[in-house]
Enzyme design. Sequence first.
Site, PDB file in Angstrom:
ATOM      1  N   ASP A 250      88.577  27.912  34.708  1.00  0.00           N
ATOM      2  CA  ASP A 250      89.692  27.409  35.514  1.00  0.00           C
ATOM      3  C   ASP A 250      89.189  26.614  36.710  1.00  0.00           C
ATOM      4  O   ASP A 250      89.748  25.568  37.054  1.00  0.00           O
ATOM      5  CB  ASP A 250      90.565  28.579  35.975  1.00  0.00           C
ATOM      6  CG  ASP A 250      91.192  29.324  34.819  1.00  0.00           C
ATOM      7  OD1 ASP A 250      91.544  28.666  33.814  1.00  0.00           O
ATOM      8  OD2 ASP A 250      91.324  30.556  34.894  1.00  0.00           O
TER       9      ASP A 250
ATOM     10  N   GLY B 195      79.242  33.061  39.393  1.00  0.00           N
ATOM     11  CA  GLY B 195      78.496  33.971  40.251  1.00  0.00           C
ATOM     12  C   GLY B 195      79.369  34.819  41.158  1.00  0.00           C
ATOM     13  O   GLY B 195      78.862  35.658  41.912  1.00  0.00           O
TER      14      GLY B 195
END
Length: 290
Positions: free
Chosen positions: A232, A264
Amino acid sequence: MSTQLPAVTVVGSINLDIIATTDRLPTAGETIGGGVLSQQPGGKGANQAVAAARLDGSARMIGAVGDDAQGRLMLEALSSAGVDTSGVAVLDGDATGTALIVVDRDGENQIVVCPGANAAFSLEGVSFGPDETVLCQLEVGLDVVLEAARKAQGFFVLNAAPAMDLPAELLERCNLVIVNETEYELIPALAEAKLVAVTYGKDGSAMFEHGRKVAEAPAAAVTVANTIGAGDAFCAALVLALRSGLDYTSALAVANAVGADAVGDPSSQPNLAQLGSYVERTAAASGVPW
């Protein structure tokens, strides 16, 4: 590159993500203990709107939540990220959409979506301006997406996820389609689409015009915490980069860098830097000023 980012209006899903983090994903019929439970805002539409706002694009959200505590939390999360929620309907009698997610230690996941209010809203009374970029996904009704395509006057983008057969009218209207490699294989009609961006995870991304590869960019190496919101974030960044005037290769590189930061981050709606910092970072890495 233009210094003024274009407006992005996202038509799509708004979900509460209920996440169980485990060492590994269960197999069919298997129970795994020792999970850690968390809840956070999600939904492909909301994730993309939040990413666009945090990248410094002015984002507007069109969608629906239920008239419940979860819906109020989702609206608050969108607003706090800088997203205009005036186009989000609050539907009495429908629960806010919910995604049940299991994530393993490597960031891989299994997801079941319960659409709730996402399956019950319409675009009645919604309009789009001629300079408005409209970004849709397929976690809401296909009829809503098709109506958005008909109403949109400007640049129209479809993140064709989850994969499904797409009407020819919808594909013809798309200025850009964004998919991952699995979705690209599952939707054969994309081979004839005008412009398709395909993500390949650790192998980067590529751009195709009518099935012919015209650009590609490598992925950045990163420690994976959660892959849920990475696609996204990539979608929002790619749209903003292209609409800001970057060429295909540069825009893919910027979107890859944004996606790497998202991977991350354990959140479905990760914190991101402004788009300009990703542009500077990727330009410096390439050694070629953009």
